[in-house]
Design a protein around this motif. Structure first.
Motif, PDB file in Angstrom:
ATOM      1  N   LEU A   8      46.995 -20.526  11.079  1.00 58.02           N
ATOM      2  CA  LEU A   8      47.350 -21.456   9.442  1.00 58.02           C
ATOM      3  C   LEU A   8      49.038 -21.569   9.787  1.00 58.02           C
ATOM      4  N   LYS A   9      49.612 -22.833   8.956  1.00 60.15           N
ATOM      5  CA  LYS A   9      50.786 -22.356   8.742  1.00 60.15           C
ATOM      6  C   LYS A   9      51.184 -21.806   7.039  1.00 60.15           C
ATOM      7  N   PRO A  46      57.178 -16.172  12.126  1.00 58.73           N
ATOM      8  CA  PRO A  46      57.711 -16.736  12.229  1.00 58.73           C
ATOM      9  C   PRO A  46      57.730 -18.435  12.688  1.00 58.73           C
ATOM     10  N   ASP A  47      57.329 -19.343  11.630  1.00 56.18           N
ATOM     11  CA  ASP A  47      57.269 -20.441  11.877  1.00 56.18           C
ATOM     12  C   ASP A  47      58.079 -21.321  12.190  1.00 56.18           C
ATOM     13  N   GLU A  48      58.116 -22.629  12.558  1.00 60.70           N
ATOM     14  CA  GLU A  48      58.957 -23.111  13.203  1.00 60.70           C
ATOM     15  C   GLU A  48      59.962 -24.140  12.549  1.00 60.70           C
ATOM     16  N   ALA A  49      59.605 -24.115  11.360  1.00 61.46           N
ATOM     17  CA  ALA A  49      59.938 -24.779  10.074  1.00 61.46           C
ATOM     18  C   ALA A  49      60.201 -24.060   9.146  1.00 61.46           C
ATOM     19  N   GLN A  50      60.962 -23.809   8.764  1.00 60.08           N
ATOM     20  CA  GLN A  50      61.897 -22.818   7.887  1.00 60.08           C
ATOM     21  C   GLN A  50      61.146 -22.756   6.549  1.00 60.08           C
TER      22      GLN A  50
END
Length: 321
Positions: free
Chosen positions: A251-252, A270-274
């Motif tokens: 999940l994001k 942590p996801d690539e998207a801030q």
């Protein structure tokens, strides 16, 4: 209760609260609209009204104004009727405010909203329950979408037996059941009703999602007695043998949200998207988990598996439609 009867009972309460002396039945009939002129019909209706008021917990007192009175009268003492001042500490008000937000079903939303309004009025200064800081990290969510929930909840409250059609696990046809309900419990996101099965003459548990058709009352209020040693939660727990949690979802999740998901996650990174995190969590049932994830709205995006992602998208599109 009909609107006409509700208005009549409210008028009786207001009348007796405002009176400093005992009022006879005839005086009440003359002052309150809705009572019949015929004496026997009035007498029967007034007896039902008195019983109803006492069942609602209204302290209806009977007595005479002096020794010469032949007929007793009725009154309600304000000191017995009024509630004492409610004083809540800030943490108590916050917890009760959170509890009121748990219910998202139409059946209980109105009652919860009304209770929360009263809690806010009783809360001490500085305990504003709308402040996000009061409930940081807490996301109470309970869904009661099953049509059987409302009537079963009422049956438990009123101690009434019920009948319904239920499809047992592994079966394709429904069986009629007659149950003396003891309680309705949520376990792992699913709703269950437990009680005494009259057909089997033994305690039984039924999942609400497997009840088909309407739930019908099968007896008067007060005709069900819950055993003093009945533990509904333990009964449901011992009956609910869930399959192994062998499915994995990626999940994001937006930063600062999804605390309930993070609690059971096997990995959080942590996801690539801030402003987002990647959360890996196990689950067992696609339909139920899709409902659960959809309740987070834009704060959760399903990356894997594809069937779970599609199920969540369908639910969100249905909400928009």
């Amino acid at each position: 209760m009909s609107k006409r009867r509700t208005e009549r009972l409210l008028s009786v309460v207001v009348l007796l609260l405002s009176s400093r002396r005992y009022l006879t039945a005839e005086e009440i009939r003359a002052a309150v609209r809705g009572y019949p002129d015929e004496h026997e019909a009035f007498k029967r209706m007034f007896e039902r009204d008195k019983e109803e008021l006492r069942e609602l917990g209204i302290p209806l007192e009977t007595g005479v104004n002096n020794a010469l009175d032949e007929e007793p009268g009725y009154r309600i003492k304000k000191q017995d009727y009024e509630l004492p001042e409610i004083r809540l500490e800030a943490d108590e008000a916050a917890v009760l405010g959170i509890a009121s937000r748990v219910w998202q079903s139409a059946a209980l939303a109105g009652a919860a909203a009304g209770a929360l309004l009263k809690l806010k009025a009783a809360a001490p200064p500085g305990s504003d329950q709308d402040d996000d800081k009061q409930s940081l990290g807490i996301e109470p969510r309970l869904s009661t979408q099953e049509p059987a929930f409302g009537p079963l909840w009422e049956a438990v409250r009123d101690h009434r037996p019920v009948t319904f059609d239920h499809i047992a696990g592994g079966r394709s046809t429904a069986t009629k059941r007659e149950l003396e309900p003891w309680g309705v419990v949520n376990r792992r996101g699913r709703w269950y009703v437990a009680g005494h099965d009259r057909t089997r003459n033994a305690p039984r548990v039924f999942r609400l999602s497997r009840i088909t058709g309407p739930v019908r009352m099968a007896g008067p209020a007060g005709s069900v007695t819950v055993p003093p040693d009945a533990d509904v939660r333990e009964l449901v727990k011992s009956w609910d043998v869930s399959p192994a949690r062998d499915l994995t979802a990626v999940l994001k999740v937006r930063a600062g949200a999804g605390f309930g998901l993070r609690r059971w996650a096997s990995e959080v990174a942590p996801d690539e998207a801030q402003g987002w995190d990647r959360v890996t969590v196990s689950f067992a049932d696609v339909p139920w988990y899709a409902d659960h994830l959809a309740s987070f709205g834009p704060d959760v995006v399903v990356l894997e598996p594809p069937d779970l992602r599609e199920a969540v998208i369908r639910r969100l599109k249905g909400i928009l439609a």
